[in-house]
Write a protein that holds these residues in place. Structure first.
Motif, PDB file in Angstrom:
ATOM      1  N   GLU A 179      -8.649 -17.316  46.077  1.00 29.78           N
ATOM      2  CA  GLU A 179      -7.670 -16.275  45.699  1.00 29.78           C
ATOM      3  C   GLU A 179      -6.282 -16.602  46.245  1.00 29.78           C
ATOM      4  O   GLU A 179      -5.281 -16.481  45.544  1.00 29.78           O
ATOM      5  N   ARG A 180      -6.255 -17.039  47.491  1.00 26.81           N
ATOM      6  CA  ARG A 180      -4.948 -17.386  48.101  1.00 26.81           C
ATOM      7  C   ARG A 180      -4.274 -18.504  47.314  1.00 26.81           C
ATOM      8  O   ARG A 180      -3.064 -18.501  47.095  1.00 26.81           O
ATOM      9  N   ALA A 181      -5.072 -19.499  46.913  1.00 25.81           N
ATOM     10  CA  ALA A 181      -4.505 -20.663  46.203  1.00 25.81           C
ATOM     11  C   ALA A 181      -3.878 -20.241  44.872  1.00 25.81           C
ATOM     12  O   ALA A 181      -2.978 -20.906  44.364  1.00 25.81           O
ATOM     13  N   LYS A 182      -4.355 -19.112  44.326  1.00 31.04           N
ATOM     14  CA  LYS A 182      -3.840 -18.661  43.019  1.00 31.04           C
ATOM     15  C   LYS A 182      -2.583 -17.817  43.141  1.00 31.04           C
ATOM     16  O   LYS A 182      -1.887 -17.578  42.161  1.00 31.04           O
ATOM     17  N   ASP A 183      -2.333 -17.325  44.346  1.00 29.49           N
ATOM     18  CA  ASP A 183      -1.223 -16.393  44.550  1.00 29.49           C
ATOM     19  C   ASP A 183       0.112 -17.150  44.542  1.00 29.49           C
ATOM     20  O   ASP A 183       0.370 -17.968  45.429  1.00 29.49           O
ATOM     21  N   PRO A 184       0.974 -16.885  43.539  1.00 32.56           N
ATOM     22  CA  PRO A 184       2.237 -17.641  43.463  1.00 32.56           C
ATOM     23  C   PRO A 184       3.150 -17.400  44.666  1.00 32.56           C
ATOM     24  O   PRO A 184       4.028 -18.214  44.954  1.00 32.56           O
ATOM     25  N   LYS A 185       2.919 -16.291  45.382  1.00 32.46           N
ATOM     26  CA  LYS A 185       3.787 -16.012  46.543  1.00 32.46           C
ATOM     27  C   LYS A 185       3.299 -16.725  47.805  1.00 32.46           C
ATOM     28  O   LYS A 185       4.003 -16.804  48.792  1.00 32.46           O
ATOM     29  N   ASP A 186       2.070 -17.222  47.750  1.00 35.11           N
ATOM     30  CA  ASP A 186       1.477 -17.891  48.924  1.00 35.11           C
ATOM     31  C   ASP A 186       1.561 -19.411  48.714  1.00 35.11           C
ATOM     32  O   ASP A 186       1.072 -19.917  47.703  1.00 35.11           O
ATOM     33  N   PRO A 187       2.197 -20.128  49.635  1.00 35.15           N
ATOM     34  CA  PRO A 187       2.330 -21.587  49.424  1.00 35.15           C
ATOM     35  C   PRO A 187       0.994 -22.346  49.554  1.00 35.15           C
ATOM     36  O   PRO A 187       0.920 -23.523  49.229  1.00 35.15           O
ATOM     37  N   PHE A 188      -0.057 -21.668  49.993  1.00 34.82           N
ATOM     38  CA  PHE A 188      -1.351 -22.342  50.195  1.00 34.82           C
ATOM     39  C   PHE A 188      -1.895 -22.905  48.881  1.00 34.82           C
ATOM     40  O   PHE A 188      -1.863 -22.258  47.837  1.00 34.82           O
ATOM     41  N   ARG A 189      -2.385 -24.128  48.933  1.00 37.31           N
ATOM     42  CA  ARG A 189      -3.070 -24.739  47.786  1.00 37.31           C
ATOM     43  C   ARG A 189      -4.443 -25.197  48.230  1.00 37.31           C
ATOM     44  O   ARG A 189      -4.621 -25.545  49.399  1.00 37.31           O
ATOM     45  N   LEU A 190      -5.370 -25.270  47.313  1.00 36.05           N
ATOM     46  CA  LEU A 190      -6.680 -25.819  47.664  1.00 36.05           C
ATOM     47  C   LEU A 190      -6.514 -27.312  47.898  1.00 36.05           C
ATOM     48  O   LEU A 190      -6.162 -28.048  46.967  1.00 36.05           O
ATOM     49  N   ALA A 191      -6.747 -27.756  49.123  1.00 39.60           N
ATOM     50  CA  ALA A 191      -6.629 -29.190  49.402  1.00 39.60           C
ATOM     51  C   ALA A 191      -7.738 -29.919  48.663  1.00 39.60           C
ATOM     52  O   ALA A 191      -8.866 -29.426  48.563  1.00 39.60           O
ATOM     53  N   GLY A 192      -7.401 -31.088  48.121  1.00 41.76           N
ATOM     54  CA  GLY A 192      -8.412 -31.872  47.400  1.00 41.76           C
ATOM     55  C   GLY A 192      -8.610 -31.422  45.968  1.00 41.76           C
ATOM     56  O   GLY A 192      -9.555 -31.841  45.302  1.00 41.76           O
ATOM     57  N   ALA A 197      -4.413 -35.540  52.176  1.00 37.74           N
ATOM     58  CA  ALA A 197      -5.245 -34.449  51.659  1.00 37.74           C
ATOM     59  C   ALA A 197      -6.691 -34.553  52.158  1.00 37.74           C
ATOM     60  O   ALA A 197      -7.366 -33.535  52.298  1.00 37.74           O
ATOM     61  N   ASN A 198      -7.178 -35.773  52.444  1.00 37.02           N
ATOM     62  CA  ASN A 198      -8.584 -35.843  52.887  1.00 37.02           C
ATOM     63  C   ASN A 198      -8.767 -35.150  54.243  1.00 37.02           C
ATOM     64  O   ASN A 198      -9.754 -34.465  54.475  1.00 37.02           O
ATOM     65  N   GLN A 199      -7.770 -35.301  55.099  1.00 38.28           N
ATOM     66  CA  GLN A 199      -7.817 -34.591  56.387  1.00 38.28           C
ATOM     67  C   GLN A 199      -7.648 -33.080  56.155  1.00 38.28           C
ATOM     68  O   GLN A 199      -8.355 -32.259  56.758  1.00 38.28           O
ATOM     69  N   ALA A 200      -6.713 -32.730  55.251  1.00 36.08           N
ATOM     70  CA  ALA A 200      -6.457 -31.307  54.982  1.00 36.08           C
ATOM     71  C   ALA A 200      -7.708 -30.619  54.414  1.00 36.08           C
ATOM     72  O   ALA A 200      -7.978 -29.456  54.727  1.00 36.08           O
ATOM     73  N   VAL A 201      -8.481 -31.343  53.595  1.00 34.54           N
ATOM     74  CA  VAL A 201      -9.708 -30.760  53.036  1.00 34.54           C
ATOM     75  C   VAL A 201     -10.677 -30.423  54.162  1.00 34.54           C
ATOM     76  O   VAL A 201     -11.220 -29.313  54.224  1.00 34.54           O
ATOM     77  N   MET A 202     -10.863 -31.384  55.060  1.00 38.92           N
ATOM     78  CA  MET A 202     -11.821 -31.146  56.150  1.00 38.92           C
ATOM     79  C   MET A 202     -11.361 -29.984  57.018  1.00 38.92           C
ATOM     80  O   MET A 202     -12.159 -29.126  57.395  1.00 38.92           O
ATOM     81  N   GLU A 203     -10.062 -29.927  57.292  1.00 38.84           N
ATOM     82  CA  GLU A 203      -9.556 -28.823  58.123  1.00 38.84           C
ATOM     83  C   GLU A 203      -9.742 -27.485  57.400  1.00 38.84           C
ATOM     84  O   GLU A 203     -10.074 -26.475  58.019  1.00 38.84           O
ATOM     85  N   MET A 204      -9.547 -27.527  56.066  1.00 36.19           N
ATOM     86  CA  MET A 204      -9.733 -26.300  55.281  1.00 36.19           C
ATOM     87  C   MET A 204     -11.211 -25.873  55.313  1.00 36.19           C
ATOM     88  O   MET A 204     -11.519 -24.703  55.574  1.00 36.19           O
ATOM     89  N   LEU A 205     -12.111 -26.822  55.076  1.00 37.68           N
ATOM     90  CA  LEU A 205     -13.543 -26.475  55.059  1.00 37.68           C
ATOM     91  C   LEU A 205     -13.993 -25.968  56.430  1.00 37.68           C
ATOM     92  O   LEU A 205     -14.748 -25.004  56.535  1.00 37.68           O
ATOM     93  N   GLU A 206     -13.485 -26.632  57.475  1.00 33.60           N
ATOM     94  CA  GLU A 206     -13.862 -26.187  58.829  1.00 33.60           C
ATOM     95  C   GLU A 206     -13.363 -24.773  59.084  1.00 33.60           C
ATOM     96  O   GLU A 206     -14.070 -23.937  59.645  1.00 33.60           O
ATOM     97  N   SER A 207     -12.125 -24.511  58.628  1.00 32.90           N
ATOM     98  CA  SER A 207     -11.599 -23.178  58.918  1.00 32.90           C
ATOM     99  C   SER A 207     -12.317 -22.113  58.077  1.00 32.90           C
ATOM    100  O   SER A 207     -12.572 -21.009  58.566  1.00 32.90           O
ATOM    101  N   ILE A 208     -12.728 -22.459  56.858  1.00 34.53           N
ATOM    102  CA  ILE A 208     -13.517 -21.483  56.065  1.00 34.53           C
ATOM    103  C   ILE A 208     -14.850 -21.223  56.786  1.00 34.53           C
ATOM    104  O   ILE A 208     -15.274 -20.082  56.952  1.00 34.53           O
ATOM    105  N   HIS A 209     -15.471 -22.309  57.221  1.00 35.05           N
ATOM    106  CA  HIS A 209     -16.777 -22.194  57.880  1.00 35.05           C
ATOM    107  C   HIS A 209     -16.675 -21.345  59.146  1.00 35.05           C
ATOM    108  O   HIS A 209     -17.471 -20.426  59.354  1.00 35.05           O
TER     109      HIS A 209
END
Ligand code: CMC
Length: 391
Positions: A253-266, A230-242
């Motif tokens: 919003e995506r992390a809350k969507d039950p149909k979307d497998p995405f979760r907030l890393a970390g 997850a520590n790597q996934a967090v950095m990749e997530m932050l980089e992609s948001i940036h």
């Protein structure tokens, strides 16, 4: 075959009796051998905490000197092992290399087989010291650079940083603030009771397999993005948001969507239903380290804003989802020059004393039995056999 209690993910199963780490997920309390982690992280070196976890008490000066001497003596790896690195395809995941190389240690250092507890102090010092060298060498090899050997005059963390970053053309200057930051991070990763990798080490070890093979299995478990990955996934997530313009609300919003497998890393934890005490310390350390190093990182601001929005959101509030140890650690690793691909290796380096302590406790446990959970079988019970030509 009798009644079997089903407990998905072992959420409510106590698998062992332990006196290593205390974790109260309701109150956010974490201590190693009775010492609060905040106090250890503030006052100790990682080597002292490794000793504490593996021996049960903080070392005296003499004990610390003896342990440090062992770490020094065991810091090299067999030269034949260095050739392993050349055989991996470029860009091999460092966790794959680490897990295989740790497993191979039992071939090079077979002292384990007889009575492991007689040799456990040597074996654990060997492992703690060599994993550091393997980690740094794998980074050097990934760059195509010559490895930098360990030095007898450097502390554990300084030695690691020097092996990572020194080069014949650009000598590495040891910065004590960087060393202190690394010590703190490793201490905070030292142990966390029956997490997935530690349970794996115990489970594999329960079949009476050697320490190196058990730890290698733990490294594989840690690799997963739901665990240490997850520590790597967090950095990749932050980089992609940036990179996509900084719209972190869209990720929430995506992390809350039950149909979307995405979760907030970390974010989120099986045991903590409040703020992770490790995360609290690391978040504060981020500000200090970045200021000390005069390093400004837009990803830190982004992470803080994302946390703030998530913590006010009903979805996260109702489910008690808080940032965990992996949410801010990468910001510090980045500031001290560790590449994202090595983040989970850093977690492994920190968790190593914990794995060793649990393996040792498991081996010595009078109540030890091979780990062998049951299942709830729901398949067919009896089917008439059909010969291959009639299927
Ligand atoms: N983002 C969005 N929703 C989440 C998250 C998240 N990060 N984590 C949990 N949830 C939701 C989940 O969807 C479920 O919702 P619902 O009840 O509506 O189905 C609810 O919260 C409970 O989640 P769970 O999957 O049952 O929780 P778990 O205890 O099985 O999993 C976890 C714990 C850490 C695997 C999970 O929180 C997660 O996937 N987090 C992201 C990965 C991560 O940060 N891992 C590092 C953990 S801490 C350090 C370590 O162990 O290495």
């Amino acid at each position: 075959t009798g009644y079997v209690a089903f407990d998905s993910g072992y959420a409510n199963t106590g698998s062992c009796i332990s006196n290593i780490t205390y974790l109260d997920g309701e109150r956010g309390v974490l201590s190693y051998r009775g010492y609060d982690i905040a106090e250890l992280a503030e006052n100790c070196t990682f080597v002292e905490v490794a000793y504490l976890l593996d021996h049960g008490s903080l070392p005296t000066r003499d004990e610390l000197n003896e342990f440090s001497q062992m770490l020094n003596d065991f810091a090299m790896i067999h030269e034949d092992m260095i050739r392993f690195f050349d055989s991996y395809p470029p860009k091999s995941p460092p966790m794959a290399i680490l897990s295989s190389m740790v497993n191979s240690l039992c071939s090079f250092y077979p002292e384990m087989t007889e009575n492991p507890l007689e040799n456990i102090d040597r074996m654990s010092a060997r492992l703690v010291s060599k994993v550091r060298t393997i980690a740094a060498f794998s980074y050097k090899k990934s760059l195509g650079h010559p490895v930098v050997y360990p030095r007898h005059d450097l502390s554990y963390c300084a030695n690691f940083l020097n092996m990572m970053f020194d080069s014949p053309v650009r000598p590495y200057e040891i910065n004590h603030k960087v060393v202190a930051a690394l010590n703190k991070l490793l201490i905070l990763h030292g142990d966390h009771e029956q997490n997935c990798s530690t349970s794996t080490v115990r489970m594999v070890g329960s079949a009476r397999v050697n320490l190196y093979a058990s730890v290698s299995a733990g490294i594989s478990a840690l690799w997963g993005p739901l665990h240490g990955g997850a520590n790597q996934a967090v950095m990749e997530m932050l980089e992609s948001i940036h990179e996509s313009g900084g719209d972190y609300r869209q990720y929430v919003e995506r992390a809350k969507d039950p149909k979307d497998p995405f979760r907030l890393a970390g974010f989120g934890h099986r045991v903590y239903k409040t703020y992770d005490p490790r995360c609290r310390i690391i978040k504060q350390a981020c500000d200090e380290v970045l200021e000390d190093l005069k390093f400004s990182d837009p990803l830190l601001d982004l992470a803080k804003e994302l946390e703030e929005v998530a913590l006010k959101d009903d979805y996260f509030v109702e489910r008690n989802l808080y940032p965990n140890v992996d949410f801010y650690s990468g910001i510090i690793y980045r500031a001290i020059g560790i590449p994202t691909s090595m983040f989970t290796v850093m977690f492994a380096l920190g968790r190593l004393p914990g794995w060793i302590a649990h393996w040792k406790e498991m081996w010595d446990d009078p109540a030890w039995r091979i780990s062998r959970p049951r299942q709830v079988y729901v398949g067919p019970l009896s089917r008439p056999f059909v010969p291959i030509d009639q299927r």
